[in-house]
Design an enzyme around this catalytic site. Structure first.
Site, PDB file in Angstrom:
ATOM      1  N   TYR A   1       0.813  -1.219   0.000  1.00 27.08           N
ATOM      2  CA  TYR A   1       0.000   0.000   0.000  1.00 27.08           C
ATOM      3  C   TYR A   1       0.846   1.268   0.000  1.00 27.08           C
ATOM      4  O   TYR A   1       0.339   2.354  -0.215  1.00 27.08           O
ATOM      5  CB  TYR A   1      -0.948   0.026   1.214  1.00 27.08           C
ATOM      6  CG  TYR A   1      -1.980  -1.093   1.234  1.00 27.08           C
ATOM      7  CD1 TYR A   1      -2.117  -1.955   0.154  1.00 27.08           C
ATOM      8  CD2 TYR A   1      -2.815  -1.277   2.323  1.00 27.08           C
ATOM      9  CE1 TYR A   1      -3.036  -2.978   0.163  1.00 27.08           C
ATOM     10  CE2 TYR A   1      -3.748  -2.298   2.341  1.00 27.08           C
ATOM     11  CZ  TYR A   1      -3.858  -3.151   1.263  1.00 27.08           C
ATOM     12  OH  TYR A   1      -4.781  -4.160   1.282  1.00 27.08           O
TER      13      TYR A   1
ATOM     14  N   LYS B   1       3.777 -15.366   2.486  1.00 29.10           N
ATOM     15  CA  LYS B   1       3.621 -16.126   1.245  1.00 29.10           C
ATOM     16  C   LYS B   1       5.039 -16.455   0.775  1.00 29.10           C
ATOM     17  O   LYS B   1       5.481 -16.096  -0.323  1.00 29.10           O
ATOM     18  CB  LYS B   1       2.843 -15.267   0.223  1.00 29.10           C
ATOM     19  CG  LYS B   1       2.445 -15.986  -1.037  1.00 29.10           C
ATOM     20  CD  LYS B   1       1.344 -17.015  -0.845  1.00 29.10           C
ATOM     21  CE  LYS B   1       1.022 -17.700  -2.156  1.00 29.10           C
ATOM     22  NZ  LYS B   1       0.176 -18.907  -1.994  1.00 29.10           N
TER      23      LYS B   1
ATOM     24  N   ASP C   1      -2.699 -18.169   2.276  1.00 25.29           N
ATOM     25  CA  ASP C   1      -3.884 -18.849   1.729  1.00 25.29           C
ATOM     26  C   ASP C   1      -4.393 -19.905   2.709  1.00 25.29           C
ATOM     27  O   ASP C   1      -5.604 -20.059   2.922  1.00 25.29           O
ATOM     28  CB  ASP C   1      -3.609 -19.450   0.338  1.00 25.29           C
ATOM     29  CG  ASP C   1      -2.215 -20.043   0.203  1.00 25.29           C
ATOM     30  OD1 ASP C   1      -1.410 -19.905   1.143  1.00 25.29           O
ATOM     31  OD2 ASP C   1      -1.931 -20.667  -0.834  1.00 25.29           O
TER      32      ASP C   1
ATOM     33  N   ASP D   1      -4.858  -6.716   6.259  1.00 26.10           N
ATOM     34  CA  ASP D   1      -6.077  -5.995   5.901  1.00 26.10           C
ATOM     35  C   ASP D   1      -7.197  -7.010   5.645  1.00 26.10           C
ATOM     36  O   ASP D   1      -8.307  -6.911   6.177  1.00 26.10           O
ATOM     37  CB  ASP D   1      -5.779  -5.173   4.631  1.00 26.10           C
ATOM     38  CG  ASP D   1      -6.903  -4.235   4.256  1.00 26.10           C
ATOM     39  OD1 ASP D   1      -7.863  -4.104   5.040  1.00 26.10           O
ATOM     40  OD2 ASP D   1      -6.824  -3.633   3.167  1.00 26.10           O
TER      41      ASP D   1
ATOM     42  N   ASP E   1     -10.355  -8.457   8.508  1.00 25.35           N
ATOM     43  CA  ASP E   1     -11.792  -8.344   8.205  1.00 25.35           C
ATOM     44  C   ASP E   1     -12.459  -9.719   8.234  1.00 25.35           C
ATOM     45  O   ASP E   1     -13.580  -9.867   8.721  1.00 25.35           O
ATOM     46  CB  ASP E   1     -12.009  -7.707   6.823  1.00 25.35           C
ATOM     47  CG  ASP E   1     -12.126  -6.194   6.930  1.00 25.35           C
ATOM     48  OD1 ASP E   1     -11.893  -5.657   8.028  1.00 25.35           O
ATOM     49  OD2 ASP E   1     -12.451  -5.555   5.913  1.00 25.35           O
TER      50      ASP E   1
END
Ligand code: NAD
Length: 365
Positions: free
Chosen positions: A146, A195, A227, A251, A255
């Site tokens: 980001y 990852k 994942d 992020d 959620d």
């Protein structure tokens, strides 16, 4: 002890829920012998109305001068409020981004806890929920994808976009240390999520986390691919204590984790820098649809204040007392509208924002 708390009440339901959190802090102060001093700080739409900008330099200075900041929420109805006719850098949310940056808040903490009494709101099956879950997602907030360089350009007649994911070892080390410190205050387990089978930034992440782990022999740690973590959160959420991860993975996973707990009105959060300072706020927004009606759930803000007691002031016993009072009020059957069961249930009573604050105060021992 004495503490200076900056208070950003903000917009919409912000002032209503912050008033209840202050009530609870004052009760904690009276019971445990602490003094909390409050300084109001303008940010968001109310700051635009008063000063023309969402965050002034004086407001930043006031936040920096505090031991911690408690915030309600900022913003209005994005379709109808005149604040959203302004250029992006003058809109309410720009104030929050500027504040996070000015205070170097690089570590975001979001707990996901399932209350037995609110189990019905959890979309998972009973056999998956088991004895419930209680985890903390620790997300890096100021680096990664980001904040990396980005561009969109035409190459050989084809539109092409590039985003860059960069982390240096110092950025990883400081968030990893924070994660292990938090685990020491909890059940002493860290799941570091990356990852590493694909990304170089993840391989560096893994290496630095392993180095930091050596300084915390009491904390059990593991690595998990993002994942797999997304699957495990809905397959066996009870396995997690602290999930430590980078900005974009955090992020998404935070959620996901919060949605398996039920209502947005229950979700607290904290953003920390490398001192004891933190910004504490509910995860939800300013809820303009219910603002001024006295029906908003103040529990997320009250639990954020409990996080402030624990992580900025090291008042663990006091934080436990607030969390226990919240559990008790739910056990006693009191609910705000957002956590009322769908089906009729004579064992629960609907109450408003102020009553919820009063009832939690009564249960602080
Ligand atoms: P929202 O979280 O404000 O509301 C979504 C839904 O959840 C609404 O129906 C609302 O009534 C309900 N809700 C939220 N908090 C609640 C509570 N404590 N008790 C009961 N119900 C609650 O999201 P939105 O409507 O998308 O955004 C409204 C404004 O808030 C926008 O301007 C947005 O930019 C802003 N926002 C601010 C923050 C922040 O201050 N950190 C975070 C998210 C959104």
């Amino acid at each position: 002890m004495e503490f200076q708390i900056g208070v950003i009440a903000g917009d919409g339901i912000g002032p209503e829920v912050v008033a209840e959190a202050k009530k609870v802090l004052n009760k904690v102060g009276a019971v445990y012998g602490h003094s909390f001093h409050y300084k109001s700080i303008l940010m968001g739409g109310c700051s635009i109305d008063a000063t023309g900008v969402p965050l002034t330099d004086e407001a930043i200075a006031a936040a920096k001068a505090s031991d911690a900041v408690l915030m309600g929420s900022i913003g209005g109805n994005t379709q109808t409020s005149p604040w959203y006719q302004l250029p992006p850098q003058l809109r309410p949310e720009a104030g929050l981004l500027k504040l996070r940056k000015s205070l170097n808040l690089f570590a975001n903490l979001r707990p996901a806890y399932l209350y037995e009494e609110l189990k019905e709101a959890c979309p998972l099956r009973d056999n998956i929920i088991g004895d419930g879950f209680d985890m903390m997602i620790m997300r890096e907030l100021t680096g990664g994808l980001y904040f990396g360089e980005r561009k969109t350009e035409e190459i050989d007649g084809v539109m092409t976009a590039v985003d860059t994911l960069t982390y240096n070892e110092n950025e990883i080390r400081r968030i990893a240390k924070r994660g292990f410190d938090i685990a020491m205050k909890r059940r002493k387990k860290v799941t570091s999520v990356d990852k590493a089978n694909v990304l170089d930034s993840s391989r560096l992440w893994r290496k630095v986390v392993e180095e930091v782990a050596e300084d915390y022999p009491e904390v059990a740690y593991e690595h998990m691919l993002v994942d797999n973590c997304a699957m495990q959160l809905v397959k066996n959420p009870g396995q997690f204590d602290v999930i430590l991860t980078e900005n974009m993975f955090g992020d998404i996973l935070s959620d996901e984790a919060s949605m398996v707990t039920g209502s947005i009105g229950m979700l607290s959060s904290a953003s920390l820098n490398d001192t004891k300072f933190g910004l504490y706020e509910p995860s939800g927004g300013s809820a303009p649809d219910i603002a001024g009606k006295g029906i908003a759930n103040p529990i997320a803000t009250i639990l954020s204040a409990a996080m402030m007691l624990r992580y900025s002031f090291d008042l663990d016993k006091e934080a436990d007392a607030v969390e226990e009072a919240v559990r008790q009020v739910l056990k006693d059957g009191y609910r705000t509208i957002d956590i009322m069961p769908q089906n009729e249930n004579e064992n629960v009573t609907l109450i408003g924002t102020a009553k919820m604050g009063d009832f939690i105060c009564e249960r602080i021992k």
